[in-house]
Design an enzyme around this catalytic site. Sequence first.
Site, mmCIF file in Angstrom:
data_model
loop_
_atom_site.group_PDB
_atom_site.id
_atom_site.type_symbol
_atom_site.label_atom_id
_atom_site.label_comp_id
_atom_site.label_asym_id
_atom_site.label_seq_id
_atom_site.Cartn_x
_atom_site.Cartn_y
_atom_site.Cartn_z
ATOM 1 N N LYS A 45 0.822 -1.218 0.000
ATOM 2 C CA LYS A 45 0.000 0.000 0.000
ATOM 3 C C LYS A 45 0.854 1.266 0.000
ATOM 4 O O LYS A 45 0.350 2.373 0.091
ATOM 5 C CB LYS A 45 -0.932 -0.009 1.235
ATOM 6 C CG LYS A 45 -1.970 -1.107 1.162
ATOM 7 C CD LYS A 45 -2.620 -1.409 2.491
ATOM 8 C CE LYS A 45 -3.594 -0.414 2.969
ATOM 9 N NZ LYS A 45 -4.308 -0.856 4.190
ATOM 10 N N LYS A 47 2.382 2.636 2.163
ATOM 11 C CA LYS A 47 2.086 3.513 3.319
ATOM 12 C C LYS A 47 3.147 3.289 4.388
ATOM 13 O O LYS A 47 3.470 2.152 4.729
ATOM 14 C CB LYS A 47 0.727 3.148 3.941
ATOM 15 C CG LYS A 47 -0.492 3.642 3.169
ATOM 16 C CD LYS A 47 -1.748 3.428 4.014
ATOM 17 C CE LYS A 47 -2.961 4.067 3.372
ATOM 18 N NZ LYS A 47 -4.174 3.971 4.230
HETATM 19 N N1 C2G Z 1 -12.404 6.185 6.489
HETATM 20 C C1 C2G Z 1 -13.564 6.948 6.541
HETATM 21 N N2 C2G Z 1 -13.477 8.297 6.592
HETATM 22 C C2 C2G Z 1 -12.276 8.910 6.619
HETATM 23 C C3 C2G Z 1 -11.087 8.146 6.580
HETATM 24 C C4 C2G Z 1 -11.173 6.767 6.523
HETATM 25 O O1 C2G Z 1 -14.683 6.399 6.525
HETATM 26 N N3 C2G Z 1 -12.232 10.277 6.679
HETATM 27 C C5 C2G Z 1 -12.526 4.728 6.411
HETATM 28 C C6 C2G Z 1 -11.938 4.152 5.117
HETATM 29 O O2 C2G Z 1 -12.876 4.248 4.064
HETATM 30 C C7 C2G Z 1 -11.678 2.706 5.534
HETATM 31 C C8 C2G Z 1 -11.322 2.828 7.027
HETATM 32 O O3 C2G Z 1 -11.795 4.123 7.456
HETATM 33 O O4 C2G Z 1 -12.872 1.929 5.397
HETATM 34 C C9 C2G Z 1 -9.840 2.722 7.281
HETATM 35 O O5 C2G Z 1 -9.191 3.700 6.484
HETATM 36 P P1 C2G Z 1 -7.640 3.456 6.114
HETATM 37 O O6 C2G Z 1 -6.885 3.155 7.350
HETATM 38 O O7 C2G Z 1 -7.214 4.573 5.212
HETATM 39 O O8 C2G Z 1 -7.764 2.094 5.300
HETATM 40 P P2 C2G Z 1 -7.206 1.775 3.833
HETATM 41 O O9 C2G Z 1 -5.798 2.223 3.709
HETATM 42 O O10 C2G Z 1 -8.231 2.276 2.895
HETATM 43 O O11 C2G Z 1 -7.136 0.172 3.875
HETATM 44 O O12 C2G Z 1 -7.933 -4.209 2.281
HETATM 45 C C10 C2G Z 1 -8.492 -2.935 2.492
HETATM 46 C C11 C2G Z 1 -7.446 -1.951 2.954
HETATM 47 O O13 C2G Z 1 -6.713 -2.479 4.042
HETATM 48 C C12 C2G Z 1 -8.126 -0.643 3.354
#
Ligand code: C2G
Length: 129
Positions: A45, A47
Site C-alpha cells: 500500500k 504507506k
Molecule cells: N475512512 C472513513 N473516513 C475517513 C477516513 C477513513 O470512513 N475520513 C474509512 C476508510 O474508508 C476505511 C477505514 O476508514 O474503510 C480505514 O481507512 P484506512 O486506514 O485509510 O484504510 P485503507 O488504507 O483504505 O485500507 O484491504 C483494504 C485496505 O486495508 C483498506
Amino acid sequence: MKKIITYGTFDLLHYGHINLLRRAKKLGDYLIVALSTDEFNWNSKQKKCYFNYEKRKMLLEAIRYVDLVIPEENWEQKVNDIKEFKIDTFVMGNDWEGKFDFLKDLCEVVYLPRTKEISTTQIKKDLKE
Ligand code: C2G
C-alpha cells in the site's frame, strides 16, 4: 450473532475511523477489524505508518465498537477470513465502492460514506505547515 468485518490501516486514529467503526458495529453484534500489518502497508500500500502495528492494534482494541483485531497481511485473505470467521457483512468506506463486490457471493457487502475533510494524509500535511 451477526458478524461484521472491516479492513484498514487506521494510522493516526481519528474521528473518521471512529465514525466508520461505529456504523459498522451498528450493522451487527460483533465487529472484527483486519488491521494492515507494517509489511503489508509498506510493500502493498506504499504507506509508512506513524504508529507500528502493535500500537495501532492496541488503539483499536480500546474502542468500544471493536470486538477483535486480526492482522491483514495481503489483499487475498478476505475470502478466507469471511469463511473462517463466518462473517455476515463486509464493510468498507465508499472510497472502496465496488472494489470488493466479488465478496457478494459470500456475504453482504456494504460501503459507507467516508467522513469528509479528515484523513491521515491531511493530518500529516497540516502538521507539516
Ligand atoms: N475512512 C472513513 N473516513 C475517513 C477516513 C477513513 O470512513 N475520513 C474509512 C476508510 O474508508 C476505511 C477505514 O476508514 O474503510 C480505514 O481507512 P484506512 O486506514 O485509510 O484504510 P485503507 O488504507 O483504505 O485500507 O484491504 C483494504 C485496505 O486495508 C483498506
